[in-house]
Motif scaffolding. Structure first.
Motif, PDB file in Angstrom:
ATOM      1  N   ILE A  36      -0.032   1.200   3.964  1.00 41.75           N
ATOM      2  CA  ILE A  36      -0.283   1.458   2.548  1.00 41.75           C
ATOM      3  C   ILE A  36      -1.773   1.562   2.230  1.00 41.75           C
ATOM      4  CG2 ILE A  36       1.905   0.396   1.881  1.00 41.75           C
ATOM      5  CD1 ILE A  36       0.277  -1.918   0.729  1.00 41.75           C
ATOM      6  N   ASP A  37      -2.621   1.395   3.246  1.00 39.16           N
ATOM      7  CA  ASP A  37      -4.055   1.604   3.050  1.00 39.16           C
ATOM      8  C   ASP A  37      -4.453   3.051   3.326  1.00 39.16           C
ATOM      9  OD1 ASP A  37      -4.251  -1.123   2.619  1.00 39.16           O
ATOM     10  OD2 ASP A  37      -4.795  -1.565   4.692  1.00 39.16           O
TER      11      ASP A  37
ATOM     12  N   ARG B 203      -9.379  -1.162  -4.442  1.00 35.45           N
ATOM     13  CA  ARG B 203      -8.675  -0.403  -3.396  1.00 35.45           C
ATOM     14  C   ARG B 203      -8.732   1.105  -3.620  1.00 35.45           C
ATOM     15  NH1 ARG B 203      -5.149  -2.359   0.177  1.00 35.45           N
ATOM     16  NH2 ARG B 203      -3.904  -0.451  -0.059  1.00 35.45           N
TER      17      ARG B 203
ATOM     18  N   VAL C 152       1.389  -2.573  10.878  1.00 33.21           N
ATOM     19  CA  VAL C 152       2.423  -2.971   9.940  1.00 33.21           C
ATOM     20  C   VAL C 152       2.206  -4.428   9.532  1.00 33.21           C
ATOM     21  CG1 VAL C 152       4.909  -3.194   9.587  1.00 33.21           C
ATOM     22  CG2 VAL C 152       4.025  -1.367  11.053  1.00 33.21           C
TER      23      VAL C 152
ATOM     24  N   CYS D  74       0.166 -10.416  11.958  1.00 32.21           N
ATOM     25  CA  CYS D  74       0.054  -9.036  11.449  1.00 32.21           C
ATOM     26  C   CYS D  74      -1.307  -8.823  10.795  1.00 32.21           C
ATOM     27  CB  CYS D  74       1.180  -8.703  10.484  1.00 32.21           C
ATOM     28  SG  CYS D  74       0.969  -9.336   8.806  1.00 32.21           S
TER      29      CYS D  74
ATOM     30  N   TYR E 196      -2.135  -9.067   7.646  1.00 33.68           N
ATOM     31  CA  TYR E 196      -2.130  -8.542   6.276  1.00 33.68           C
ATOM     32  C   TYR E 196      -2.620  -9.561   5.253  1.00 33.68           C
ATOM     33  CZ  TYR E 196      -0.563  -5.692   2.350  1.00 33.68           C
ATOM     34  OH  TYR E 196      -0.509  -4.929   1.208  1.00 33.68           O
TER      35      TYR E 196
ATOM     36  N   GLU F 281       3.243  -7.257   3.520  1.00 35.25           N
ATOM     37  CA  GLU F 281       2.962  -5.866   3.123  1.00 35.25           C
ATOM     38  C   GLU F 281       4.245  -5.261   2.585  1.00 35.25           C
ATOM     39  OE1 GLU F 281       1.436  -1.526   4.822  1.00 35.25           O
ATOM     40  OE2 GLU F 281       2.437  -2.885   6.166  1.00 35.25           O
ATOM     41  N   PRO F 282       4.262  -4.868   1.316  1.00 32.33           N
ATOM     42  CA  PRO F 282       5.478  -4.242   0.802  1.00 32.33           C
ATOM     43  C   PRO F 282       5.748  -2.947   1.561  1.00 32.33           C
ATOM     44  CG  PRO F 282       3.869  -4.612  -0.959  1.00 32.33           C
ATOM     45  CD  PRO F 282       3.180  -4.883   0.340  1.00 32.33           C
TER      46      PRO F 282
ATOM     47  N   LYS G 244     -10.237  -1.169   1.380  1.00 27.98           N
ATOM     48  CA  LYS G 244      -8.817  -1.459   1.567  1.00 27.98           C
ATOM     49  C   LYS G 244      -8.549  -2.827   2.194  1.00 27.98           C
ATOM     50  CE  LYS G 244      -7.512   2.784   0.329  1.00 27.98           C
ATOM     51  NZ  LYS G 244      -6.794   3.078  -0.911  1.00 27.98           N
TER      52      LYS G 244
ATOM     53  N   LEU H 110       4.896   2.985  -3.367  1.00 25.07           N
ATOM     54  CA  LEU H 110       4.764   1.571  -3.004  1.00 25.07           C
ATOM     55  C   LEU H 110       5.797   0.790  -3.789  1.00 25.07           C
ATOM     56  CD1 LEU H 110       3.030  -0.551  -1.527  1.00 25.07           C
ATOM     57  CD2 LEU H 110       1.572  -0.633  -3.531  1.00 25.07           C
TER      58      LEU H 110
ATOM     59  N   LYS I  83      -5.790  -6.934  -0.290  1.00 28.61           N
ATOM     60  CA  LYS I  83      -4.402  -6.473  -0.193  1.00 28.61           C
ATOM     61  C   LYS I  83      -3.560  -6.759  -1.422  1.00 28.61           C
ATOM     62  CE  LYS I  83      -5.117  -5.291   4.105  1.00 28.61           C
ATOM     63  NZ  LYS I  83      -5.476  -3.904   4.383  1.00 28.61           N
ATOM     64  N   TYR I  84      -2.555  -5.919  -1.604  1.00 31.04           N
ATOM     65  CA  TYR I  84      -1.526  -6.162  -2.615  1.00 31.04           C
ATOM     66  C   TYR I  84      -0.306  -6.763  -1.926  1.00 31.04           C
ATOM     67  CZ  TYR I  84       2.525  -5.239  -5.573  1.00 31.04           C
ATOM     68  OH  TYR I  84       3.683  -5.383  -6.301  1.00 31.04           O
ATOM     69  N   SER I  85       0.230  -7.827  -2.501  1.00 39.68           N
ATOM     70  CA  SER I  85       1.499  -8.313  -1.964  1.00 39.68           C
ATOM     71  C   SER I  85       2.469  -8.738  -3.056  1.00 39.68           C
ATOM     72  CB  SER I  85       1.280  -9.464  -0.979  1.00 39.68           C
ATOM     73  OG  SER I  85       2.506  -9.848  -0.427  1.00 39.68           O
TER      74      SER I  85
ATOM     75  N   PHE J 281      -3.540  -0.633   7.332  1.00 42.73           N
ATOM     76  CA  PHE J 281      -2.084  -0.761   7.290  1.00 42.73           C
ATOM     77  C   PHE J 281      -1.569   0.521   6.643  1.00 42.73           C
ATOM     78  CE2 PHE J 281      -3.708  -4.967   7.778  1.00 42.73           C
ATOM     79  CZ  PHE J 281      -2.777  -5.596   8.578  1.00 42.73           C
TER      80      PHE J 281
END
Ligand code: FES
Ligand code: FES
Lengths: 728, 165
Positions: free
Chosen positions: A224-225, B28, A396, B100, B102, A349-350, B34, A427, B37-39, A222
């Protein structure tokens, strides 16, 4: 559309195909950029014939085919894969016409190159818009390759087949990559023929997603990765107040923290660049920031701005004299006001951007739904031409409209990079996501009807929508609201009434508010769907007629194609949902139907009250997008809309107090959990004579709120006219 | 104090990091894995779920020093490779779950743990146990996939999953 899929087409002229549109030969790959003008024309035609939610008609998709060294055909897409399955759809369209298995095609994000795609990825129209032009392009490609192979191998062109990257017949084959070395000699066919629907082998099949396995393995990058060499981490703080301004920053403590490279102050924000993400976030908390808070807005005040008749507005439908008929029929009139709340997008995903600012060059990796809007914003901010920009996109992590108009993040990231002379990974924290959000506007719908109790017919129906704007303020063109009068492709989408009623009135009024508002899945079809279809239920109750019958009675009188399609969807829904069967005790049942950009979605919801909360227990939905490219993808989009619709109808709400958004994370912005999943049944209808498909990413959400609200009335006798329905 | 632990069977030795750094950012940014994930960053959504010594942990809210000497498994380590998929990943593919994608690694890590605790869960048990968030609306398929994974598990009981404990 003048082009039907079974008429023979003039092929691309060689000049158009190669020279004017440009071809780049790079490394071992031939990069063919196909038919801008040809495609643009058909797209513009389609845009004119439908409601484009971004309000921009001049757009042209960018599609390239790469033939790479390992003989795979790679399509670079200007449409982003946000989770909606567009890449899978594109692969299917291409594979169908190239007559190869879908596994021989890959689709990757295209980023910024070539002509602009001002529509971005949205409006549920990526595949509908590409349905014919992309297939024409693939068919042209197929013929070129076949002819070239036949000439090269000295075989009959009719025997040539493309298979796993090799082309030829029998034992005489050549690798695609080898054939592509001589692309310059390829001949453009005079005519290309795309397949008839009856000839489809791939389109129409319920295929799994092409990005399924890498995503299940956790390998898909994604935005941000991604990273750049020597990249640092950035975090920023914008005013938490609706009209706040940055006054001063005391960064002394933050600057002393380990790993902090620089505190950067710009006109309306302050940011930290640090070696590591954790350090950047910790340092951000140590900043002492003073804001000029501006006027202190409260929720009630903001809502009170939404009165009817205060702004110019645009009347989008006027048949007969609805208001006069309603006024004259006091005893048989019904009036009600419906309200929808501010909503956040809440995508997982921010929003992030990786940016590198150099002397006269910009390189960014952005998670956006509209790469060309970003490019324009960067051009006007930094005065750098698009030629000097590299904008990459990636997969995305959800959009729902939330990434469409957020142009300031790439700009902010570039300023951070400029300040430290290195690439910066910016971020947003989840808190920043919520509090600096562009929300779905609050709005009211002023509904009215006059009914003849004898004939049980609706004599007049009006829908006046008063709402914040979703598009016009955000587009990089000043004065659009003055010019157009209303955001009729955003908030006002869905004001139009399809029912056969002699007096119909639809109007949109957009009020100016200090809240940053934007598009949100389904755009205007959510508020208008909620208001109109709940109001239809009120009418049905008032004259004691079954809600299905009321609608069917008002759809049968003409030969209107849309009305016929709606009737067909209703008849199927009635049966599939067992509407006429007895209900269990404690169950409420409600229905609704709505048309969004010609796709019909009709739904029956069943609800119960569990632990003092409304709970949706069963959903039946019929969806008709005219043509189903991939029934499996359609089901998934419908399931997604149903879950998001349940969530936004029952619990989600952004509220404002003292000019600040009160919600900060998922604990106080309640979205659906697995526990909120009802039993779901989805039925897909197609239209035999249809020439192209309509969208599926948003239409299924429109009937969700009204069918739940109508089910609540069925169970409790309470008419709820404001979202979210929340507590019992 | 430098950090020492194992991740997906590999040793991490003397990593120079602030001990309060959330494990998520170590995974990460330091170890370049990766898939986690960050959310939300506040233990509310489960996107960052990993296994630490066999326990399900939301790594955004778990300082790396608590993982000292532990075995950490991330989505990249759930299956040894694509040819020998964990039943949860296999079921996720068969049910075509993701949109998606994520949030999905977090869901799969949670599902793998649930199946160890309850090998054949009912819909209600799944609803009660899985508290991750997905905005795309994959919840209906997640329920189906977990049940399918349970079936796959039960039918291959004899094949031990090497790196899942
Ligand atoms: S990011 Fe850790 S629980 Fe949400
Ligand atoms: S698949 Fe997109 S958030 Fe879950």
């Amino acid at each position: 559309m003048s082009n039907t899929e079974n008429t023979k087409k003039k092929g691309f002229s060689r000049r158009k195909f190669f020279k004017r549109t440009g071809i780049v030969l790079g490394g071992t790959a031939v990069l063919l950029y196909f038919g801008r003008h040809r495609i643009r024309r058909s797209i513009a035609g389609m845009a004119a014939s439908m409601d484009s939610p971004s309000g921009v008609t001049d757009f042209s998709p960018k599609i390239w085919f790469d033939i790479n060294a390992d003989n795979k055909i790679i399509v670079r897409s200007s449409k982003e894969e946000i989770g909606q399955g567009t890449f899978t759809g594109i692969a299917m369209l291409v594979a169908e016409e190239l007559e190869i298995p879908i596994t021989d095609v890959d689709v990757v994000p295209g980023g910024l190159a070539g002509p602009p795609d001002m529509a971005g990825t949205g409006g549920s129209m990526s595949l509908g818009a590409l349905y014919i032009p992309l297939r024409e392009t693939a068919a042209t490609m197929r013929e070129m390759i076949k002819n070239a192979a036949a000439a090269k191998l000295n075989i009959d062109v009719n025997t040539v087949k493309l298979n796993k990257g090799f082309i030829g017949s029998g034992s005489k084959t050549i690798a695609l990559s080898e054939l592509a070395q001589n692309w310059n000699d390829w001949k453009i066919p005079k005519e290309v023929k795309i397949k008839k629907r009856s000839e489809f082998k791939i389109i129409g099949q319920p295929l799994p997603r092409i990005d399924l396995i890498p995503k299940v393995m956790g390998k898909t990058p994604f935005c941000i990765d991604k990273s750049m060499p020597e990249m640092l981490c950035g975090a920023i703080l914008r005013s938490p107040y609706l009209e706040g301004k940055l006054l001063s920053v005391d960064a002394s403590e933050a600057e002393k923290m380990k790993g902090v490279v620089k505190v950067v102050q710009e006109k309306d924000w302050v940011g930290v660049v640090a070696e590591k993400r954790y350090q950047a976030e910790m340092a951000l908390k140590k900043l002492k920031v003073e804001w000029d808070q501006g006027k202190m807005w409260q929720q009630e005040e903001l809502e009170a701005l939404h009165e009817e008749g205060k702004v110019v507005g645009v009347t989008v439908q006027k048949d007969g004299k609805a208001d006069a008929v309603i006024e004259d029929n006091k005893t048989n009139a019904l009036n009600a006001t419906y309200e929808v709340q501010y909503l956040a997008h809440g995508q997982m995903e921010p929003i992030g951007t990786i940016a590198h600012f150099q002397e006269d060059k910009i390189h960014i990796i952005a998670s956006t739904q509209a790469v060309d809007h970003v490019a324009n914003a960067l051009k006007s901010e930094f005065g750098i031409s698009k030629k000097k920009m590299t904008i990459e996109t990636s997969f995305v992590g959800g959009g729902f409209g939330g990434r469409h108009y957020v142009f300031h993040l790439p700009i902010d990231a570039l300023y951070l990079s400029k300040a430290v002379g290195k690439p910066v990974h910016l971020l947003r924290t989840r808190e920043e996501e919520f509090q600096a959000a562009y929300v779905r506007p609050y709005g009211r719908n002023f509904m009215g009807a006059a009914i003849n109790p004898e004939t049980k017919r609706i004599e007049a129906l009006r829908n006046v929508q008063v709402s914040g704007d979703m598009n016009l303020k955000n587009l990089p063109v000043p004065g659009l609201m003055t010019l157009l009068g209303a955001d009729f492709l955003g908030t006002g989408h869905g004001v139009h009434i399809e029912y056969e009623i002699p007096n119909r009135f639809g109007r949109i009024e957009n009020v100016e508010t200090p809240v940053n508002t934007s598009i949100w899945r389904g755009v205007g079809c959510v508020p208008n769907g909620f208001a109109r279809e709940s109001f239809m239920d009120e009418i049905a109750r008032k004259i004691s007629i079954d809600p299905f019958d009321l609608r069917l009675e008002h759809l049968t009188n003409g030969d209107d194609i849309m009305q016929k399609r709606m009737s067909r969807a209703l008849l199927s829904l009635r049966q599939e949902s067992a509407w006429d069967s007895p209900k269990e005790d404690g169950v409420g049942r409600g229905m609704a139907i709505f048309v969004d950009r010609k796709t019909i979605a009709a739904m029956v919801a069943e609800i119960k009250i569990v632990d003092g909360l409304y709970k949706v227990t069963k959903v039946t939905q019929v969806i008709n997008p005219a043509i189903a490219i991939n029934p499996e993808s359609i089901r998934k989009q419908a399931e997604g809309c149903i879950m998001m619709g349940i969530s936004s109808s029952l619990t989600e709400e952004v509220t404002i107090k003292d000019s600040q958004i009160q919600q900060s994370n998922y604990h106080n912005y309640k979205m659906a959990y697995v526990a909120d999943t009802p039993e779901i049944k989805i039925v897909i209808q197609e239209d035999e004579a249809a020439e192209r498909p309509y969208g599926v990413g948003e239409p299924p959400i429109a009937p969700v709120a009204p069918s739940i609200g109508n089910a609540i009335f069925d169970l409790t006798g309470k008419r709820l006219r404001r979202l979210p329905f929340a507590k019992v | 104090m430098p950090a020492n632990f194992k991740i997906n069977g590999r040793s991490v030795e003397n990593l120079d990091i602030d001990p309060m750094t959330p494990l998520l950012w170590v995974i990460r940014d330091e170890l370049n894995l990766k898939g986690t994930k960050y959310s939300c960053g506040k233990s509310l959504c489960g996107a960052c779920s990993v296994h630490v010594d066999g326990e399900l942990v939301r790594s955004c809210s778990f300082p790396v020093n608590l993982a000292e000497g532990s075995e950490v498994t991330t989505i990249e380590g759930l299956s040894p490779d694509e040819a020998a998929l964990h039943p949860v990943q296999q079921a996720w593919i068969e049910e075509n779950v993701l949109q998606c994608g994520y949030c999905q690694p977090g869901f799969m890590m949670a599902a793998a743990k649930l199946l160890e605790r309850i090998p054949n869960p009912t819909d209600q048990e799944i609803k009660d146990s899985i508290t991750n968030i997905c905005r795309c609306g994959t919840q209906p398929r997640i329920i189906k996939a977990i049940k399918r994974a349970a079936q796959l598990n039960l039918s291959q009981e004899t094949t031990p999953k090497t790196n899942i404990r």
